[in-house]
Design a protein around this motif. Sequence first.
Motif, PDB file in Angstrom:
ATOM      1  N   ASP A 114      31.289  39.874  44.825  1.00  0.00           N
ATOM      2  CA  ASP A 114      31.540  39.593  43.405  1.00  0.00           C
ATOM      3  C   ASP A 114      31.290  38.109  43.146  1.00  0.00           C
ATOM      4  O   ASP A 114      32.072  37.260  43.573  1.00  0.00           O
ATOM      5  CB  ASP A 114      33.003  39.967  43.110  1.00  0.00           C
ATOM      6  CG  ASP A 114      33.455  39.522  41.723  1.00  0.00           C
ATOM      7  OD1 ASP A 114      32.608  39.126  40.904  1.00  0.00           O
ATOM      8  OD2 ASP A 114      34.678  39.582  41.478  1.00  0.00           O
ATOM      9  N   TRP A 115      30.224  37.810  42.415  1.00  0.00           N
ATOM     10  CA  TRP A 115      29.859  36.406  42.180  1.00  0.00           C
ATOM     11  C   TRP A 115      30.905  35.666  41.367  1.00  0.00           C
ATOM     12  O   TRP A 115      30.914  34.440  41.322  1.00  0.00           O
ATOM     13  CB  TRP A 115      28.468  36.305  41.524  1.00  0.00           C
ATOM     14  CG  TRP A 115      28.309  37.144  40.282  1.00  0.00           C
ATOM     15  CD1 TRP A 115      28.084  38.488  40.240  1.00  0.00           C
ATOM     16  CD2 TRP A 115      28.369  36.721  38.915  1.00  0.00           C
ATOM     17  NE1 TRP A 115      27.995  38.926  38.939  1.00  0.00           N
ATOM     18  CE2 TRP A 115      28.163  37.865  38.096  1.00  0.00           C
ATOM     19  CE3 TRP A 115      28.555  35.491  38.292  1.00  0.00           C
ATOM     20  CZ2 TRP A 115      28.155  37.818  36.710  1.00  0.00           C
ATOM     21  CZ3 TRP A 115      28.545  35.447  36.893  1.00  0.00           C
ATOM     22  CH2 TRP A 115      28.347  36.591  36.125  1.00  0.00           C
ATOM     23  N   LEU A 116      31.828  36.419  40.729  1.00  0.00           N
ATOM     24  CA  LEU A 116      32.856  35.747  39.939  1.00  0.00           C
ATOM     25  C   LEU A 116      34.095  35.419  40.781  1.00  0.00           C
ATOM     26  O   LEU A 116      35.009  34.752  40.310  1.00  0.00           O
ATOM     27  CB  LEU A 116      33.279  36.653  38.774  1.00  0.00           C
ATOM     28  CG  LEU A 116      32.207  36.901  37.713  1.00  0.00           C
ATOM     29  CD1 LEU A 116      32.605  38.052  36.806  1.00  0.00           C
ATOM     30  CD2 LEU A 116      31.978  35.629  36.905  1.00  0.00           C
ATOM     31  N   HIS A 117      34.152  35.928  41.997  1.00  0.00           N
ATOM     32  CA  HIS A 117      35.345  35.755  42.828  1.00  0.00           C
ATOM     33  C   HIS A 117      35.235  34.486  43.676  1.00  0.00           C
ATOM     34  O   HIS A 117      34.259  34.293  44.383  1.00  0.00           O
ATOM     35  CB  HIS A 117      35.530  36.980  43.736  1.00  0.00           C
ATOM     36  CG  HIS A 117      36.840  36.986  44.456  1.00  0.00           C
ATOM     37  ND1 HIS A 117      36.993  36.502  45.734  1.00  0.00           N
ATOM     38  CD2 HIS A 117      38.057  37.399  44.058  1.00  0.00           C
ATOM     39  CE1 HIS A 117      38.249  36.626  46.100  1.00  0.00           C
ATOM     40  NE2 HIS A 117      38.920  37.180  45.107  1.00  0.00           N
ATOM     41  N   GLN A 118      36.246  33.638  43.606  1.00  0.00           N
ATOM     42  CA  GLN A 118      36.234  32.346  44.320  1.00  0.00           C
ATOM     43  C   GLN A 118      37.372  32.278  45.338  1.00  0.00           C
ATOM     44  O   GLN A 118      38.422  32.879  45.085  1.00  0.00           O
ATOM     45  CB  GLN A 118      36.394  31.200  43.315  1.00  0.00           C
ATOM     46  CG  GLN A 118      35.253  31.072  42.327  1.00  0.00           C
ATOM     47  CD  GLN A 118      33.934  30.709  42.985  1.00  0.00           C
ATOM     48  OE1 GLN A 118      33.926  30.039  44.013  1.00  0.00           O
ATOM     49  NE2 GLN A 118      32.822  31.165  42.436  1.00  0.00           N
ATOM     50  N   PRO A 119      37.278  31.561  46.426  1.00  0.00           N
ATOM     51  CA  PRO A 119      36.094  30.804  46.851  1.00  0.00           C
ATOM     52  C   PRO A 119      35.045  31.660  47.558  1.00  0.00           C
ATOM     53  O   PRO A 119      33.953  31.192  47.806  1.00  0.00           O
ATOM     54  CB  PRO A 119      36.687  29.778  47.832  1.00  0.00           C
ATOM     55  CG  PRO A 119      37.858  30.471  48.436  1.00  0.00           C
ATOM     56  CD  PRO A 119      38.424  31.341  47.340  1.00  0.00           C
ATOM     57  N   SER A 120      35.396  32.923  47.874  1.00  0.00           N
ATOM     58  CA  SER A 120      34.416  33.766  48.564  1.00  0.00           C
ATOM     59  C   SER A 120      34.060  34.948  47.678  1.00  0.00           C
ATOM     60  O   SER A 120      34.941  35.565  47.067  1.00  0.00           O
ATOM     61  CB  SER A 120      35.012  34.296  49.874  1.00  0.00           C
ATOM     62  OG  SER A 120      34.235  35.373  50.346  1.00  0.00           O
ATOM     63  N   ALA A 121      32.777  35.296  47.636  1.00  0.00           N
ATOM     64  CA  ALA A 121      32.372  36.450  46.842  1.00  0.00           C
ATOM     65  C   ALA A 121      32.717  37.763  47.530  1.00  0.00           C
ATOM     66  O   ALA A 121      32.703  38.820  46.899  1.00  0.00           O
ATOM     67  CB  ALA A 121      30.871  36.384  46.579  1.00  0.00           C
ATOM     68  N   THR A 122      33.052  37.709  48.810  1.00  0.00           N
ATOM     69  CA  THR A 122      33.270  38.958  49.550  1.00  0.00           C
ATOM     70  C   THR A 122      34.661  39.081  50.167  1.00  0.00           C
ATOM     71  O   THR A 122      35.145  40.188  50.397  1.00  0.00           O
ATOM     72  CB  THR A 122      32.157  39.142  50.621  1.00  0.00           C
ATOM     73  OG1 THR A 122      32.406  40.349  51.339  1.00  0.00           O
ATOM     74  CG2 THR A 122      32.097  38.002  51.602  1.00  0.00           C
ATOM     75  N   LEU A 123      35.325  37.954  50.434  1.00  0.00           N
ATOM     76  CA  LEU A 123      36.649  38.009  51.061  1.00  0.00           C
ATOM     77  C   LEU A 123      37.727  37.843  49.999  1.00  0.00           C
ATOM     78  O   LEU A 123      37.750  36.834  49.278  1.00  0.00           O
ATOM     79  CB  LEU A 123      36.790  36.914  52.119  1.00  0.00           C
ATOM     80  CG  LEU A 123      35.785  36.948  53.272  1.00  0.00           C
ATOM     81  CD1 LEU A 123      35.985  35.745  54.185  1.00  0.00           C
ATOM     82  CD2 LEU A 123      35.881  38.241  54.061  1.00  0.00           C
ATOM     83  N   GLY A 124      38.594  38.843  49.884  1.00  0.00           N
ATOM     84  CA  GLY A 124      39.720  38.766  48.942  1.00  0.00           C
ATOM     85  C   GLY A 124      40.872  39.549  49.547  1.00  0.00           C
ATOM     86  O   GLY A 124      40.666  40.625  50.134  1.00  0.00           O
ATOM     87  N   ALA A 125      42.098  39.031  49.414  1.00  0.00           N
ATOM     88  CA  ALA A 125      43.243  39.641  50.111  1.00  0.00           C
ATOM     89  C   ALA A 125      43.570  41.030  49.566  1.00  0.00           C
ATOM     90  O   ALA A 125      43.375  41.321  48.386  1.00  0.00           O
ATOM     91  CB  ALA A 125      44.453  38.728  49.967  1.00  0.00           C
TER      92      ALA A 125
END
Length: 565
Positions: free
Chosen positions: A466-477
């Motif tokens: 997800d290009w909108l997700h920071q700081p990583s486009a792929t790692l989210g808890a």
Amino acid sequence: MTEFDETYDFVVAGSGGGSMCAGLLAKSLGHSVLILEKTDLVGGTTARSGGVMWIPNNPFMKRDGVEDSYEKAAAYLDSVLGDAADAPGASRERRHTYLTEAPRMIEFLAGQGIRLTRVSEWPDYYDERPGGSVAGRTVVAELFDVNELGLWKEKLRPSFIQLSLPATLEEMMELPAYKRSWQVKWLMLKLALRGLAAKLGGKHWVAGGAALQGRMLQAALRAGVELRTGSPVKELIVEDDAVKGVTTVKDGHAWRVGARLGVLINAGGFARNQGMRDRYQPGTSVKWTMAAPGDTGEMIEEMMRRGAAIAQMEERVGSQVTLPPGAEESEFKPTAQAMTASPHAILVDQSGVRYMNEGGSYMAYCKGMLERNKSVPAVPSWAIFDSQYLRKYMLAGTMPGSKKPQNWTDSGYLKAADSIDQLAAQLKIDTATLGATVERFNGFVAKNRDEDFHRGERAYDNWLGDWLHQPSATLGAIEKAPFYAVPVLPGDVGTYGGVVTDAQARVLRVDGSVIQGLYATGVSTASVMGRAYPGAGSSVGPSFVWGYVAARHACEPQSSTRPSR
Ligand SMILES: Cc1cc2nc3c(=O)[nH]c(=O)nc-3n(C[C@H](O)[C@H](O)[C@H](O)COP(=O)(O)OP(=O)(O)OC[C@H]3O[C@@H](n4cnc5c(N)ncnc54)[C@H](O)[C@@H]3O)c2cc1C
């Protein structure tokens, strides 16, 4: 001597990717061409597909000032495929031809009036390797007004892109973020206006593979290529060790068609043939494929009967799917390609352990599942995600945040729980194991570094995210209840092995000799990409390129290696 019912210079079995490209080339050299298609619709899985072709060093990269070269692409293929000793389709000679001829093929099509362009951002699937490109090497057709086909419109196989708005593939991939991005809201408005203009102007835009094959069909018909649907090729006609024609069916009777210069097989693979799957790809199912209905492998078997060598038959273009109730029977299966590469999601085996970089190529992903399944049950594996995922991203073809059908939970397809422990209990997974997996992943998210599988360290992983997700486009808890799980299966969009062909697309015998007069392309053949999927379009691209190469070899008068007749 066989008595033929009719004779053409060049005959093609199947209306796949390479067929009309070959037909156009043969026509441009002044020859007569007949394409015989078994089903009632033209275009094969190619028309159904995204219509993306992987063409390094293509003219659109030059147009856009993007640096690429034969050498760079060759280094990339070397780094991904190695020497491919166990994959004769990917011999160095064939790779060389592919990389040389692919941009020429695109120039040729442009010269025939086929409107193509490139997707600007679509990283190679191993972009971190030498020669890898983050900028798109992918070529696609521009949107096509299918009404331009007149009566042939109804004969074009539809693409999997079934949107109410006339969006290109690139635009379509942006749409799920419409609630979170003004940029995408603006795009929606633009598409709505395009849709309105189409309605007023009597246009019916199609995208992806339907645009590509629609444009090819239009050009082929204009050039005088003859095309027949409902015309299965049953047998090759062989005389003096050379293929001289084919037997098809006309008005319910056997019909022999002679081919003065050659026969090209572009009849797809065997994704819809469970018997061949059991023989070559045990543990996979026709129920998980998105390949078009005609993909039943009989032309590969017919070429084998005529002495053709086969290779890479275990290979498929794997494409992970998740199948809610009813999806098994549906032609278009919901893809899970980007699902577990999105933030707030992971993939675990049936013991609750994460075992791969969920961001890799779909072919590698599905291979990984089948490989894991040899030691730990992993077919299906479980996608584990939280409420943030469900709010922001698509699930099994449904839009972000949308209400999911009641039968998804009633049938047990979508599991939901207030804690990871409860979710584990529903999945019959040891609670401590799943808890530890999620905790470890969340620790990596906090550090923004996946120490186990390096997800997010290449551009492609992030592109899937997800290009909108920071700081990583792929790692989210995975941290906000409720928590969810759905099964993920190692589906596919087609097979990737078949007859062995040389650098002129001629079909070879087991002893390496050429079967004169017989050419093959697409997934009827052992892929030039060997056992890997280097980038988007690694199936449609080769089908076009080898069709082009075959027709030129068979039909170009000065070609020294032209088959003797
Ligand atoms: C949803 C989806 C998206 C995809 N997206 C992409 C993508 O963007 N890029 C990419 O590279 N790959 C993509 N793929 C995979 C790709 O589409 C296929 O691997 C590829 O199109 C195969 O092309 P082909 O030319 O070999 O055969 P096909 O396009 O499948 O054509 C073969 C044709 O031969 C006909 N046929 C079969 N037997 C006979 C016979 N005996 N006589 C006459 N005709 C016969 C079939 O009916 C069929 O029409 C996708 C696949 C799917 C399902």
